[in-house]
Enzyme design. Structure first.
Site, PDB file in Angstrom:
ATOM      1  N   ARG A 132     -58.759 -18.493 -25.534  1.00  0.00           N
ATOM      2  CA  ARG A 132     -57.637 -18.444 -25.335  1.00  0.00           C
ATOM      3  C   ARG A 132     -56.810 -18.481 -26.365  1.00  0.00           C
ATOM      4  O   ARG A 132     -55.862 -17.832 -25.521  1.00  0.00           O
ATOM      5  CB  ARG A 132     -57.237 -20.622 -24.465  1.00  0.00           C
ATOM      6  CG  ARG A 132     -58.764 -20.224 -23.669  1.00  0.00           C
ATOM      7  CD  ARG A 132     -58.146 -22.197 -23.451  1.00  0.00           C
ATOM      8  NE  ARG A 132     -56.932 -22.535 -22.683  1.00  0.00           N
ATOM      9  CZ  ARG A 132     -56.420 -23.596 -22.705  1.00  0.00           C
ATOM     10  NH1 ARG A 132     -56.963 -24.401 -23.146  1.00  0.00           N
ATOM     11  NH2 ARG A 132     -55.271 -23.939 -22.168  1.00  0.00           N
ATOM     12  N   ARG A 189     -64.565 -32.081 -23.731  1.00  0.00           N
ATOM     13  CA  ARG A 189     -64.579 -31.048 -22.241  1.00  0.00           C
ATOM     14  C   ARG A 189     -64.612 -30.095 -23.312  1.00  0.00           C
ATOM     15  O   ARG A 189     -64.451 -29.560 -24.216  1.00  0.00           O
ATOM     16  CB  ARG A 189     -63.174 -31.110 -21.759  1.00  0.00           C
ATOM     17  CG  ARG A 189     -62.919 -32.682 -20.817  1.00  0.00           C
ATOM     18  CD  ARG A 189     -61.415 -32.426 -20.035  1.00  0.00           C
ATOM     19  NE  ARG A 189     -60.622 -30.841 -20.565  1.00  0.00           N
ATOM     20  CZ  ARG A 189     -59.609 -31.125 -20.333  1.00  0.00           C
ATOM     21  NH1 ARG A 189     -58.324 -31.978 -20.257  1.00  0.00           N
ATOM     22  NH2 ARG A 189     -59.102 -30.581 -20.086  1.00  0.00           N
ATOM     23  N   ARG A 230     -45.535 -14.218 -18.196  1.00  0.00           N
ATOM     24  CA  ARG A 230     -46.977 -14.441 -19.252  1.00  0.00           C
ATOM     25  C   ARG A 230     -47.119 -12.414 -19.550  1.00  0.00           C
ATOM     26  O   ARG A 230     -47.739 -12.999 -21.251  1.00  0.00           O
ATOM     27  CB  ARG A 230     -48.395 -13.334 -18.180  1.00  0.00           C
ATOM     28  CG  ARG A 230     -48.775 -15.206 -18.459  1.00  0.00           C
ATOM     29  CD  ARG A 230     -50.172 -15.478 -17.649  1.00  0.00           C
ATOM     30  NE  ARG A 230     -49.894 -16.882 -17.050  1.00  0.00           N
ATOM     31  CZ  ARG A 230     -50.468 -18.285 -17.013  1.00  0.00           C
ATOM     32  NH1 ARG A 230     -50.613 -18.017 -19.006  1.00  0.00           N
ATOM     33  NH2 ARG A 230     -50.319 -18.836 -16.911  1.00  0.00           N
ATOM     34  N   ARG A 237     -60.771 -33.711 -29.254  1.00  0.00           N
ATOM     35  CA  ARG A 237     -60.030 -34.259 -28.322  1.00  0.00           C
ATOM     36  C   ARG A 237     -61.246 -34.943 -27.791  1.00  0.00           C
ATOM     37  O   ARG A 237     -62.430 -33.894 -27.242  1.00  0.00           O
ATOM     38  CB  ARG A 237     -59.526 -33.936 -27.292  1.00  0.00           C
ATOM     39  CG  ARG A 237     -58.116 -33.111 -27.785  1.00  0.00           C
ATOM     40  CD  ARG A 237     -57.568 -32.822 -25.881  1.00  0.00           C
ATOM     41  NE  ARG A 237     -55.759 -32.469 -26.201  1.00  0.00           N
ATOM     42  CZ  ARG A 237     -55.963 -31.523 -25.470  1.00  0.00           C
ATOM     43  NH1 ARG A 237     -56.369 -30.719 -24.690  1.00  0.00           N
ATOM     44  NH2 ARG A 237     -53.912 -30.819 -25.334  1.00  0.00           N
ATOM     45  N   LYS A 292     -46.524 -27.495 -24.408  1.00  0.00           N
ATOM     46  CA  LYS A 292     -45.104 -27.623 -24.025  1.00  0.00           C
ATOM     47  C   LYS A 292     -45.427 -28.031 -22.491  1.00  0.00           C
ATOM     48  O   LYS A 292     -44.605 -28.838 -22.349  1.00  0.00           O
ATOM     49  CB  LYS A 292     -45.922 -26.074 -22.912  1.00  0.00           C
ATOM     50  CG  LYS A 292     -45.946 -24.492 -23.969  1.00  0.00           C
ATOM     51  CD  LYS A 292     -45.885 -23.806 -23.570  1.00  0.00           C
ATOM     52  CE  LYS A 292     -47.307 -23.167 -22.606  1.00  0.00           C
ATOM     53  NZ  LYS A 292     -48.548 -23.192 -24.112  1.00  0.00           N
TER      54      LYS A 292
END
Length: 217
Positions: free
Chosen positions: A167, A156, A88, A123, A13
């Site tokens: 999440r 991270r 949300r 990542r 996004k």
């Protein structure tokens, strides 16, 4: 061009929001930025929001909607705006509808969970320079090492697989219902209903951008 961008965390996004902002010359409005600005400016709603934030609680929907209505009156919103991470929940979407905040398009960037997990958990970054890699899509020359300095790369905390899964779970429980809410409203054909656009979020980001732009014509 008044837009809401929907999609799971890691669906891309942020990248697409930048393309949309530049093309239509509209601001990206996030509730976090809006809250911080209102608190800093010391507006009545800002002070009210600060009470909840200082107490570590969630800012109530009516305060958020009040801030949204204030924000979209600003000059930079004359050509429209792009809501980022808002609404949300269904109550927020309903409150926005009741408050008469018009939306032209709701754009959903659709990416399966397993692709998001692979995208985010792969990542790796070099903290000192901010250089980023991906174990599959953009690997360093030497595994686990920065190409320039040879120093160790790190993963991270919020890119770790268990964090990403958490999440996604929150997204499915709280925010995913908005997809049904807006697509049903769009199909109903009632006055003021936004157009609903679903775009495949897998593949080249420029192709995804072009699909969005085609849909927004």
């Amino acid at each position: 061009m008044r837009l809401i961008l929907l999609g799971a965390p890691g669906a891309g996004k942020g990248t697409q929001a930048n393309f949309i902002k530049e093309k239509f010359n509209i601001p990206q409005i996030s509730t976090g930025d809006m809250l911080r600005a209102a608190v800093k400016a010391g507006t009545q709603l800002g002070l009210e929001a600060k009470k909840f934030m200082d107490a570590g609680g969630l800012v109530p929907d009516e305060v958020i909607i009040g801030l949204v209505k204030e924000r979209i009156k600003d000059d930079d919103c004359k050509a429209g705006f792009l809501f980022d991470g808002f609404p949300r929940t269904i109550p927020q979407a309903e409150a926005m509808k009741q408050a008469g905040v018009g939306i032209d398009y709701v754009v959903e960037i659709d990416v399966p969970d397993e692709a998001i997990v692979e995208r985010m958990s792969g990542r790796r970054s070099h903290p000192a320079s901010g250089r980023t890699y991906h174990v599959k899509f953009n690997p360093p020359k030497v595994e686990g090492k920065d190409d320039i300095t040879g120093e160790d790369l790190v993963q991270r905390e919020d890119d770790k697989e268990e964090t990403v899964q958490k999440r996604l779970q929150v997204y499915h429980e709280q925010t995913e219902q908005l997809i049904g809410y807006y697509s049903d409203w769009s199909k109903s054909g009632t006055g003021g209903a936004p157009q609903y656009v679903k775009v495949n979020g897998l593949g080249d980001m420029n192709k995804i951008r072009d699909s969005i732009f085609d849909a927004l014509k």
